[in-house]
Design a protein around this motif. Structure first.
Motif, PDB file in Angstrom:
ATOM      1  N   MET A 140       0.848  -1.175   0.000  1.00 24.86           N
ATOM      2  CA  MET A 140       0.000   0.000   0.000  1.00 24.86           C
ATOM      3  C   MET A 140       0.891   1.236   0.000  1.00 24.86           C
ATOM      4  O   MET A 140       1.766   1.378   0.856  1.00 24.86           O
ATOM      5  N   PRO A 141       0.713   2.142  -0.956  1.00 24.25           N
ATOM      6  CA  PRO A 141       1.583   3.316  -1.008  1.00 24.25           C
ATOM      7  C   PRO A 141       1.334   4.264   0.169  1.00 24.25           C
ATOM      8  O   PRO A 141       0.234   4.363   0.689  1.00 24.25           O
ATOM      9  N   VAL A 142       2.408   4.923   0.560  1.00 21.95           N
ATOM     10  CA  VAL A 142       2.319   5.940   1.607  1.00 21.95           C
ATOM     11  C   VAL A 142       2.219   7.279   0.901  1.00 21.95           C
ATOM     12  O   VAL A 142       3.118   7.667   0.155  1.00 21.95           O
ATOM     13  N   ILE A 143       1.117   7.974   1.106  1.00 27.33           N
ATOM     14  CA  ILE A 143       0.893   9.273   0.469  1.00 27.33           C
ATOM     15  C   ILE A 143       0.759  10.308   1.572  1.00 27.33           C
ATOM     16  O   ILE A 143      -0.056  10.155   2.482  1.00 27.33           O
ATOM     17  N   LYS A 144       1.595  11.344   1.484  1.00 27.11           N
ATOM     18  CA  LYS A 144       1.590  12.379   2.508  1.00 27.11           C
ATOM     19  C   LYS A 144       1.678  13.745   1.844  1.00 27.11           C
ATOM     20  O   LYS A 144       2.267  13.881   0.779  1.00 27.11           O
ATOM     21  N   PRO A 145       1.134  14.763   2.499  1.00 25.47           N
ATOM     22  CA  PRO A 145       1.316  16.112   1.970  1.00 25.47           C
ATOM     23  C   PRO A 145       2.769  16.548   2.156  1.00 25.47           C
ATOM     24  O   PRO A 145       3.429  16.146   3.117  1.00 25.47           O
ATOM     25  N   ILE A 146       3.264  17.355   1.236  1.00 20.58           N
ATOM     26  CA  ILE A 146       4.661  17.785   1.282  1.00 20.58           C
ATOM     27  C   ILE A 146       4.961  18.568   2.557  1.00 20.58           C
ATOM     28  O   ILE A 146       6.091  18.592   3.033  1.00 20.58           O
ATOM     29  N   SER A 147       3.949  19.148   3.140  1.00 20.34           N
ATOM     30  CA  SER A 147       4.146  19.895   4.391  1.00 20.34           C
ATOM     31  C   SER A 147       4.616  18.982   5.521  1.00 20.34           C
ATOM     32  O   SER A 147       5.219  19.456   6.486  1.00 20.34           O
ATOM     33  N   ASP A 148       4.386  17.669   5.401  1.00 16.31           N
ATOM     34  CA  ASP A 148       4.853  16.725   6.414  1.00 16.31           C
ATOM     35  C   ASP A 148       6.375  16.630   6.460  1.00 16.31           C
ATOM     36  O   ASP A 148       6.938  16.070   7.403  1.00 16.31           O
ATOM     37  N   LEU A 149       7.059  17.183   5.462  1.00 14.46           N
ATOM     38  CA  LEU A 149       8.522  17.154   5.465  1.00 14.46           C
ATOM     39  C   LEU A 149       9.101  17.987   6.598  1.00 14.46           C
ATOM     40  O   LEU A 149      10.296  17.922   6.878  1.00 14.46           O
ATOM     41  N   ASN A 197       3.715  15.207  -6.384  1.00 20.83           N
ATOM     42  CA  ASN A 197       4.785  16.155  -6.632  1.00 20.83           C
ATOM     43  C   ASN A 197       6.165  15.490  -6.547  1.00 20.83           C
ATOM     44  O   ASN A 197       6.984  15.664  -7.427  1.00 20.83           O
ATOM     45  N   ILE A 198       6.397  14.716  -5.501  1.00 16.51           N
ATOM     46  CA  ILE A 198       7.716  14.117  -5.262  1.00 16.51           C
ATOM     47  C   ILE A 198       7.524  12.689  -4.770  1.00 16.51           C
ATOM     48  O   ILE A 198       6.585  12.397  -4.041  1.00 16.51           O
ATOM     49  N   THR A 199       8.458  11.825  -5.154  1.00 16.64           N
ATOM     50  CA  THR A 199       8.465  10.461  -4.631  1.00 16.64           C
ATOM     51  C   THR A 199       9.789  10.223  -3.925  1.00 16.64           C
ATOM     52  O   THR A 199      10.849  10.549  -4.455  1.00 16.64           O
ATOM     53  N   MET A 200       9.725   9.652  -2.747  1.00 19.30           N
ATOM     54  CA  MET A 200      10.932   9.261  -2.028  1.00 19.30           C
ATOM     55  C   MET A 200      11.068   7.753  -2.177  1.00 19.30           C
ATOM     56  O   MET A 200      10.108   7.012  -1.981  1.00 19.30           O
ATOM     57  N   ILE A 201      12.275   7.305  -2.561  1.00 23.61           N
ATOM     58  CA  ILE A 201      12.508   5.899  -2.843  1.00 23.61           C
ATOM     59  C   ILE A 201      13.820   5.472  -2.200  1.00 23.61           C
ATOM     60  O   ILE A 201      14.764   6.271  -2.107  1.00 23.61           O
ATOM     61  N   ASP A 202      13.883   4.238  -1.751  1.00 20.80           N
ATOM     62  CA  ASP A 202      15.094   3.685  -1.159  1.00 20.80           C
ATOM     63  C   ASP A 202      16.214   3.702  -2.208  1.00 20.80           C
ATOM     64  O   ASP A 202      15.992   3.366  -3.379  1.00 20.80           O
ATOM     65  N   GLU A 205      10.291  11.433  10.458  1.00 22.99           N
ATOM     66  CA  GLU A 205       9.101  10.572  10.435  1.00 22.99           C
ATOM     67  C   GLU A 205       8.763  10.147   9.006  1.00 22.99           C
ATOM     68  O   GLU A 205       8.446   8.985   8.747  1.00 22.99           O
ATOM     69  N   VAL A 206       8.865  11.094   8.067  1.00 21.62           N
ATOM     70  CA  VAL A 206       8.541  10.788   6.671  1.00 21.62           C
ATOM     71  C   VAL A 206       9.538   9.792   6.093  1.00 21.62           C
ATOM     72  O   VAL A 206       9.156   8.796   5.485  1.00 21.62           O
ATOM     73  N   THR A 207      10.821  10.031   6.292  1.00 17.50           N
ATOM     74  CA  THR A 207      11.829   9.132   5.727  1.00 17.50           C
ATOM     75  C   THR A 207      11.810   7.770   6.391  1.00 17.50           C
ATOM     76  O   THR A 207      12.233   6.789   5.787  1.00 17.50           O
ATOM     77  N   GLY A 208      11.294   7.697   7.599  1.00 22.86           N
ATOM     78  CA  GLY A 208      11.173   6.411   8.276  1.00 22.86           C
ATOM     79  C   GLY A 208      10.203   5.466   7.586  1.00 22.86           C
ATOM     80  O   GLY A 208      10.246   4.262   7.788  1.00 22.86           O
ATOM     81  N   ASN A 209       9.326   6.018   6.751  1.00 28.60           N
ATOM     82  CA  ASN A 209       8.360   5.204   6.008  1.00 28.60           C
ATOM     83  C   ASN A 209       8.936   4.656   4.704  1.00 28.60           C
ATOM     84  O   ASN A 209       8.301   3.844   4.044  1.00 28.60           O
ATOM     85  N   VAL A 210      10.118   5.133   4.311  1.00 26.26           N
ATOM     86  CA  VAL A 210      10.733   4.710   3.052  1.00 26.26           C
ATOM     87  C   VAL A 210      11.547   3.445   3.295  1.00 26.26           C
ATOM     88  O   VAL A 210      12.358   3.376   4.207  1.00 26.26           O
ATOM     89  N   SER A 211      11.306   2.441   2.484  1.00 23.73           N
ATOM     90  CA  SER A 211      12.102   1.222   2.516  1.00 23.73           C
ATOM     91  C   SER A 211      12.052   0.599   1.125  1.00 23.73           C
ATOM     92  O   SER A 211      11.313   1.055   0.262  1.00 23.73           O
TER      93      SER A 211
END
Length: 86
Positions: free
Chosen positions: A1-10, A35-40, A15-21
């Motif tokens: 399941m993708p993690v979708i967050k508003p950019i303001s959560d940065l 807008n942006i995707t964070m990827i391992d 916390e945001v990067t902790g969801n990336v694996s």
């Protein structure tokens, strides 16, 4: 399941990067639009290698088709065309 967050959560970057694996990207939205995707990084490296392999296979298929339809040149013809002596 993708993690979708508003950019303001940065603001809470940790916390945001902790969801990336590997296999689990974080999609950041701006005004409700992607807008942006964070990827391992390991996953990104693997994807880039796979893309390079597909590009190579595609170019090889084009070359093989060219050989079938146009044929090849002899070593002497190639040397003459390149202006080199054998």
């Amino acid at each position: 399941m993708p993690v979708i967050k508003p950019i303001s959560d940065l603001r809470n970057y940790t916390e945001v990067t902790g969801n990336v694996s590997y296999g689990n990207r974080v999609y950041l939205t701006k005004n409700g639009h992607g807008n942006i995707t964070m990827i391992d990084m390991k996953e990104l490296d693997d994807l880039e290698k796979e893309l390079a392999l597909y590009k190579f296979k595609y170019e090889m298929a084009i070359a093989e088709q060219s050989i079938r339809t146009e044929g090849t040149v002899s070593e002497d013809e190639l040397a003459k065309e390149l202006g080199v002596k054998l």
